[in-house]
Structure formats: C-alpha cells, structure tokens
Design a protein around this motif. Structure first.
Motif, PDB file in Angstrom:
ATOM      1  N   HIS A   1       0.631   5.454   9.541  1.00  0.00           N
ATOM      2  CA  HIS A   1       0.561   3.988   8.828  1.00  0.00           C
ATOM      3  C   HIS A   1       1.529   3.130   9.259  1.00  0.00           C
ATOM      4  CE1 HIS A   1      -1.019   1.986   4.834  1.00  0.00           C
ATOM      5  NE2 HIS A   1      -1.181   1.054   5.921  1.00  0.00           N
TER       6      HIS A   1
ATOM      7  N   ASN B   1      -4.766  -2.348   8.493  1.00  0.00           N
ATOM      8  CA  ASN B   1      -4.967  -1.155   7.703  1.00  0.00           C
ATOM      9  C   ASN B   1      -6.043  -0.260   8.537  1.00  0.00           C
ATOM     10  OD1 ASN B   1      -2.979  -1.125   5.761  1.00  0.00           O
ATOM     11  ND2 ASN B   1      -4.312  -3.161   5.402  1.00  0.00           N
TER      12      ASN B   1
ATOM     13  N   TYR C   1       0.694  -1.208   0.017  1.00  0.00           N
ATOM     14  CA  TYR C   1      -0.081   0.068  -0.117  1.00  0.00           C
ATOM     15  C   TYR C   1       0.828   1.366  -0.033  1.00  0.00           C
ATOM     16  CZ  TYR C   1      -4.609  -2.136   0.707  1.00  0.00           C
ATOM     17  OH  TYR C   1      -5.802  -2.884   0.646  1.00  0.00           O
TER      18      TYR C   1
ATOM     19  N   HIS D   1       0.676  -5.825   2.999  1.00  0.00           N
ATOM     20  CA  HIS D   1      -0.156  -4.954   3.747  1.00  0.00           C
ATOM     21  C   HIS D   1      -1.689  -5.202   3.212  1.00  0.00           C
ATOM     22  CE1 HIS D   1       1.798  -0.885   4.602  1.00  0.00           C
ATOM     23  NE2 HIS D   1       1.498  -1.244   5.842  1.00  0.00           N
ATOM     24  N   SER D   2      -1.895  -5.402   1.917  1.00  0.00           N
ATOM     25  CA  SER D   2      -3.038  -5.570   1.145  1.00  0.00           C
ATOM     26  C   SER D   2      -3.770  -6.529   1.598  1.00  0.00           C
ATOM     27  CB  SER D   2      -2.878  -5.546  -0.277  1.00  0.00           C
ATOM     28  OG  SER D   2      -2.285  -6.361  -0.836  1.00  0.00           O
TER      29      SER D   2
END
Length: 345
Positions: free
Chosen positions: A152, A109, A64, A102-103
């Motif tokens: 983040h 997230n 991300y 991440h995704s």
C-alpha cells in the motif's frame, strides 16, 4: 567496498542540492493522534526544507492505514484537522506542496491490486518492519491490510511517481518493497515508474518523557498543539534518575539524556555542552532548561497554529485542493498502468 546508506545519503544530498527540481517527494503521517516534537524534529522541518529547495512535496494523511493495527478509526476528523493545522503551522505551503488523504483518492488505492501481483507472500512475510509492527499490533489477529502495508505504501509513493522518500532507518525495508514493485512492473510491462530513493534523517531518535521512544501511542509525547502550561507539566513529570550531576549519556542515562537532547535540539546546540552547562543543577535545573527551550522554540509555531485554527474553512479548503491535485495525478497514472497491462483494471 560496501556502500552504506549513510554513504548513499551523502551522495544523494549532493544531487538534491545540484538539481532539486529532479525530485518529487512523498511523505506523510497516519492520523492516529496528535503530532509531537519527535515528528517536528524527525520529519516536519525536513519537509519544509525540501519544499524550500524547490521540490514538489506530496504530504499524505494516511487515513486508510489507521486500520492496519486498529479495529476502527476513532476521532478521525478532529485528528486529521489537527494534522492539517500542524502542517500549516510548521511552514508546509499549499502553494508548493500537495496535502491529501487516502480515502479521497480512489485511483491511488486501486493500484494496490496490480502491485500485489508483483510480490510474493514469502517476501512480505520476511519484511522485518512488518514483523515488528505485527509483534506490537493492538489486534488479536493480523489483518490483511497490516500484512500488505508495504505494498500500500508502494502505491502511495508510485501513484505520483515519487522518487525521493524521507524515512527513518526502520522504514528502509518498506521502501525496498516499493523499489521491488517499481522494478518488476517496469520489467514486466515497460518503463513507467522510478525506483525511489531513501533520504535518511540525520536527526537522532527523540525520546519521550518516560525515557523511551517518543510515540503517540505511549502517552510520553509533547504534542505540537500543547500550550506552555501543558508542556511544563509534561516535562516536570519526565523520568530522570537519582544522580544529581547532569551528563549526556544516552546508553547509561536515557531519561536524563533524552531531556538534554530535546533542549539541545530546541536551542540548536550540542547536547554535551547543554549537559555541562547544567552540571550540578540537578533534575530541577534540567527540566527548567528544557521547558524554557521547548516553549521558546514552539512559540512562533503555536501562534501560527492558533491563527489558522480561527479559519477552519481555509484549512479544509487546503485539503480539498490537495485532493483534487492528487486525484488528477492518480487517474493519469492508473490510465498509464491500464494501458501498459493491456487494458486490465
């Protein structure tokens, strides 16, 4: 008396060796290009060292965060697979370390939202690392993701309750944001997160073939995936200077000194000794020395990388297993955050 980060790191190293199991490490890379020798000497071999001490190491492929300074994430799958090959080749063991992206971890997230409520716009704007990244951004305008990048990263670190983060000096301000987020969450909602500590790298900045910082974006790096011939070509074209006698002088002769330092790192020798040995041999002798040193040091890594590349099914399974482990931890942490915040989220 003022305590410096160098002082803190020395004390931290003592604690690490005394009780390595007390630490959980979070580290990672943005998949914006091939990993190179700067990554190897700056971070990768240290991850293997920490893993070997008995710590649980989480290695994030920050897909991300590619979008922090890019409009689109180009060639993401092959770059991510290249990172996985490099990780395995340098010795990151999926039985002892968690490799994830991440995704694939939604709960991680989702922590960004409550964490953003714990810092002010002014605090984010004062972050010197963010200022520098914005100044060098490829984008015409700064995205919200770029501006909130340190928060983040706080989610990356705190989702697994990481308490040790290997960083370069330029990343210390980001880690301070994470420490602020953890402290304010604990003060407002009750103790949940550790305040992670920075483990500063002892490896000096590695310069690229143009005499500036080795970087994926500057076309001056030697990729871990480069073969012997490609490595030789890159080093042959490296910047030197007109003075024939080779010396190690990082300030006065950055191009020559960068090559000397690279050879010294590969040979586990002092750069001043390497320069003295080459002496009057000039740039040609220097580049031969560097080429031989790099190819010799990288030979075992290249062999392991090629072996893993023959079984990409296994390589992908490593990421799937890491994602499952990361999801389990992130879901549990998010549930704790929701409870602490009175059912929000």
């Amino acid at each position: 008396m003022t305590t410096t980060y160098a002082d803190s790191t020395a004390t931290l190293d003592e604690r690490i060796h005394r009780d390595p199991a007390a630490f959980r490490v979070l580290t990672g890379d943005r998949p914006t290009g091939a990993l190179h020798l700067g990554h190897y000497f700056g971070t990768l071999h240290n991850r293997v060292r920490l893993q070997g001490l008995g710590m649980e190491v989480f290695v994030l492929v920050a897909d991300y965060q590619v979008l922090t300074d890019r409009d689109v994430a180009e060639r993401l799958t092959p770059i991510m697979e290249g990172l996985l090959l490099d990780y395995l080749a340098v010795g990151i063991d999926p039985e002892r370390s968690v490799i994830f992206n991440h995704s694939a971890v939604p709960a991680l997230n989702q922590l960004l939202l409550p964490f953003l409520s714990l810092v002010s716009v002014a605090e984010l704007g004062r972050n010197p690392t963010v200022k520098d990244e914005i100044a060098h951004s490829r984008q015409a305008a700064v995205s919200g993701l770029m501006f909130t990048y340190p928060v983040h990263q706080a989610a990356d670190i705190l989702f697994c309750k990481g308490n040790l983060v290997p960083v370069g000096q330029d990343q210390v301000p980001h880690l301070e944001v994470t420490r602020t987020v953890a402290r304010r969450f604990n003060e407002r909602y009750g103790p949940l997160f550790p305040e992670p500590e920075a483990l500063l790298s002892a490896t000096p900045l590695l310069l690229g073939t143009d005499g500036t910082k080795m970087s994926k974006s500057r076309a001056n790096s030697i990729a871990l995936s480069a073969d012997e011939d490609a490595t030789a070509r890159l080093i042959k074209g490296a910047t030197t200077d007109a003075e024939r006698h080779i010396t190690y002088d990082p300030e006065g002769r950055p191009g020559v000194s960068g090559l000397v330092q690279l050879a010294a790192l590969c040979l586990d020798r002092d750069p001043y000794d390497v320069a003295e040995e080459i002496g009057g041999g000039g740039a040609a002798a220097l580049k031969r020395t560097v080429t031989d040193a790099v190819n010799s040091r990288m030979a075992p890594l290249r062999a392991r990388r090629a072996e893993y590349a023959r079984d990409m099914g296994y390589v992908r399974s490593v990421l799937r297993a890491g994602n499952e482990r990361a999801n389990t931890i992130a879901d549990a942490t998010l549930a704790e955050v929701r409870e602490a915040m009175g059912g929000l989220l």
